[in-house]
Design an enzyme around this catalytic site. Structure first.
Site, PDB file in Angstrom:
ATOM      1  N   ASP A 142      28.116 -15.780  21.177  1.00  0.00           N
ATOM      2  CA  ASP A 142      28.579 -17.054  20.607  1.00  0.00           C
ATOM      3  C   ASP A 142      29.394 -17.902  21.592  1.00  0.00           C
ATOM      4  O   ASP A 142      29.556 -19.095  21.388  1.00  0.00           O
ATOM      5  CB  ASP A 142      29.450 -16.802  19.365  1.00  0.00           C
ATOM      6  CG  ASP A 142      28.661 -16.222  18.199  1.00  0.00           C
ATOM      7  OD1 ASP A 142      27.439 -16.039  18.345  1.00  0.00           O
ATOM      8  OD2 ASP A 142      29.268 -15.953  17.147  1.00  0.00           O
TER       9      ASP A 142
ATOM     10  N   ARG B 200      20.118 -11.463  20.469  1.00  0.00           N
ATOM     11  CA  ARG B 200      21.037 -10.458  21.042  1.00  0.00           C
ATOM     12  C   ARG B 200      20.297  -9.324  21.741  1.00  0.00           C
ATOM     13  O   ARG B 200      20.912  -8.489  22.388  1.00  0.00           O
ATOM     14  CB  ARG B 200      21.915  -9.873  19.923  1.00  0.00           C
ATOM     15  CG  ARG B 200      22.919 -10.854  19.392  1.00  0.00           C
ATOM     16  CD  ARG B 200      24.217 -10.236  18.954  1.00  0.00           C
ATOM     17  NE  ARG B 200      24.142  -8.968  18.318  1.00  0.00           N
ATOM     18  CZ  ARG B 200      24.662  -8.681  17.111  1.00  0.00           C
ATOM     19  NH1 ARG B 200      25.253  -9.629  16.425  1.00  0.00           N
ATOM     20  NH2 ARG B 200      24.601  -7.476  16.617  1.00  0.00           N
TER      21      ARG B 200
HETATM   22  O1  F6P Z   1      29.566 -12.491  16.693  1.00  0.00           O
HETATM   23  C1  F6P Z   1      28.304 -12.427  17.236  1.00  0.00           C
HETATM   24  C2  F6P Z   1      27.263 -12.492  16.148  1.00  0.00           C
HETATM   25  O2  F6P Z   1      26.012 -12.412  16.794  1.00  0.00           O
HETATM   26  C3  F6P Z   1      27.359 -13.731  15.244  1.00  0.00           C
HETATM   27  O3  F6P Z   1      26.774 -14.866  15.807  1.00  0.00           O
HETATM   28  C4  F6P Z   1      26.694 -13.246  13.992  1.00  0.00           C
HETATM   29  O4  F6P Z   1      27.174 -13.915  12.850  1.00  0.00           O
HETATM   30  C5  F6P Z   1      27.086 -11.814  13.930  1.00  0.00           C
HETATM   31  O5  F6P Z   1      27.349 -11.403  15.248  1.00  0.00           O
HETATM   32  C6  F6P Z   1      26.014 -10.934  13.301  1.00  0.00           C
HETATM   33  O6  F6P Z   1      26.486  -9.655  13.213  1.00  0.00           O
HETATM   34  P1  F6P Z   1      25.663  -8.366  12.734  1.00  0.00           P
HETATM   35  O7  F6P Z   1      24.963  -7.824  13.945  1.00  0.00           O
HETATM   36  O8  F6P Z   1      26.687  -7.441  12.230  1.00  0.00           O
HETATM   37  O9  F6P Z   1      24.664  -8.828  11.721  1.00  0.00           O
END
Ligand code: F6P
Length: 340
Positions: free
Chosen positions: A126, A273
Site C-alpha cells: 500500500d 501481492r
Molecule cells: O495492508 C496490505 C493489504 O494488502 C491491504 O491493501 C489489504 O486490505 C489487506 O492487506 C488484505 O489483507 P489479507 O491478506 O489479510 O486479506
C-alpha cells in the site's frame, strides 16, 4: 549475538530479499548467526524457531512470498513482551528484526518500549507509511495492476463495455493512483478523495461518447460521496480491521443502470501481492535488509530502516507508525485533468 528475524502481517513481494540481505551481511561482515521465526509474532509466542544459516537464503531474492511464513498474530494478545523475552532467552536470541507493515511495526514499537531489542523493516504494497518514501512491494503491485488494467481494457474495448477495476489500498490510494495513471484510466477513485456516483458516471459517459471503453480504477478503501462506511461485507481480520474488497462489484451495476453502458468489474485482490518482486523492489528490499543488520549491530533499538530520497536512513519507530502517508489532493488533481 544471535538475531531472530520474522515476517509478519500481509505478505508482499520482496520479503525474501530482505531476509537474504540481512543474513548474508550478518554472516560475511558481522559474523552473527540468525534464527528464523515462523509465521511472524506467532512463531515467537508459540516458540516455532529454526536456525537460518546462509545456505538457506541462497537465491531467494527473486522468490515471491516469504520463506519464513507470516500471520496476523498480535503478540500482545499472547503474553506480550514477557512471553517474547522468554522465547528469545530460550534460543539465545539477543535481537530481533521485524519485517512488517503498520500493525507489525506498532507491535514492534510497543515491544521496544518494554525493553525488547528490536529493529523494524517496513513493508506494504500500500506504500502508506509516512516515515519512508517507498516500501518494497509497492512497485511490483503497481506493475501487476497496470498490466491487468491493460488486459482488461482490450476486452472492454471489444465489447464496448465499461470496466471497473478494484485494486488494493486500505487507507490510501497510491496503488490506484499509480496504476491508474500508468494505464490511462478514465477515473481513479481513492479513499482520500470524495467523488460522487454522478461524477463517476459523467466520466464514463464522456469516454463512451469518444467511442472509448471507460476504465475506472477504484481502491478497495474508496467510499462514494454521501456514504459513511467502507464497503466491507466480509467481517473483521485478527486485528479487528474490516476485510475489504467488493466496492468495484458494488459500483459496476450502479454505473450500468445510470449510464446504460454495459459494465463489468474485476477485483485484482491478492494477485497484487503474489509472484516475483520487480527489480526495484528486490534492490530496495536488499538494501533494507543489509541496513537492518547494521542497525542491530549498532544496537539502534526501536528504530526502523527507511528510504529517504535515495538514501537508507534510520527513523524512530514512533514516528514511523503514527502518521499514514496519504495521497495529497494535488497529486490526485494532477491525474484528474485527464479523466473522462
Ligand atoms: O495492508 C496490505 C493489504 O494488502 C491491504 O491493501 C489489504 O486490505 C489487506 O492487506 C488484505 O489483507 P489479507 O491478506 O489479510 O486479506
Amino acid at each position: 549475538m544471535t538475531i531472530g528475524i520474522l515476517t509478519s502481517g500481509g505478505d508482499c513481494p520482496g520479503l525474501n530479499a530482505v531476509i537474504r540481505g540481512a543474513v548474508i551481511k550478518g554472516d560475511r561482515i558481522h559474523e552473527v548467526p540468525f534464527v528464523g521465526i515462523h509465521d511472524g509474532w506467532r512463531g515467537l509466542v508459540e516458540d516455532d524457531i529454526v536456525p537460518l544459516p546462509r545456505a538457506d537464503v541462497r537465491g531467494i531474492s527473486r522468490a515471491g512470498g516469504t520463506i519464513l511464513g507470516t500471520s496476523r498474530t498480535n503478540p500482545f494478545e499472547h503474553g506480550g513482551a514477557e512471553r517474547v523475552r522468554e522465547t528469545m532467552d530460550k534460543h539465545g536470541m539477543t535481537a530481533l528484526i521485524a519485517i512488517g507493515g503498520e500493525g507489525t511495526l506498532t507491535a514492534a514499537r510497543r515491544l521496544a518500549d518494554e525493553g525488547i531489542p528490536v529493529v523494524g523493516v517496513p513493508k506494504t504494497i500500500d506504500n502508506d507509511l509516512s516515515a519512508t518514501d517507498y516500501t518494497f512491494g509497492f512497485d511490483t503491485a503497481v506493475s501487476v495492476a497496470t498490466e491487468s488494467i491493460d488486459r482488461l481494457r482490450t476486452t472492454a474495448e471489444s465489447h464496448h463495455r465499461c470496466m471497473v477495476v478494484e485494486v488494493m489500498g486500505r487507507h490510501v490510494g497510491w496503488i490506484a493512483l499509480h496504476a491508474g495513471i500508468a494505464a490511462g484510466a478514465h477515473a481513479i477513485l481513492i479513499p482520500e478523495v470524495d467523488v460522487s456516483i454522478e461524477q463517476i458516471c459523467g466520466w464514463a459517459e464522456d469516454a463512451r461518447d469518444r467511442r472509448r471503453a471507460p476504465v475506472i480504477v477504484v481502491a478497495e478503501g474508496f467510499v462514494p460521496s454521501g456514504e459513511e462506511h467502507l464497503h466491507a461485507p466480509r467481517g473483521l481480520d485478527a486485528f479487528g480491521r474490516p476485510r475489504l474488497g467488493g466496492i468495484g462489484e458494488r459500483l459496476a451495476p450502479e454505473i450500468e443502470e445510470r449510464t446504460g453502458i454495459e459494465t463489468r468489474s474485476a477485483t485484482l485482490g491478492h494477485l497484487q501481492r503474489g509472484g516475483v518482486p520487480s527489480a526495484y523492489d528486490r534492490v530496495l528490499a536488499t538494501r533494507f535488509g543489509t541496513a537492518a543488520v547494521d542497525a542491530v549491530v549498532e544496537k539502534q533499538w526501536g528504530t526502523m530502516v527507511s528510504l529517504i530520497g535515495t538514501d537508507i536512513e534510520l527513523v524512530d519507530l514512533h514516528s514511523a507508525t503514527t502518521v499514514l502517508k496519504t495521497v495529497p489532493r494535488e497529486r490526485w488533481d494532477e491525474a484528474a485533468i485527464l479523466f473522462g
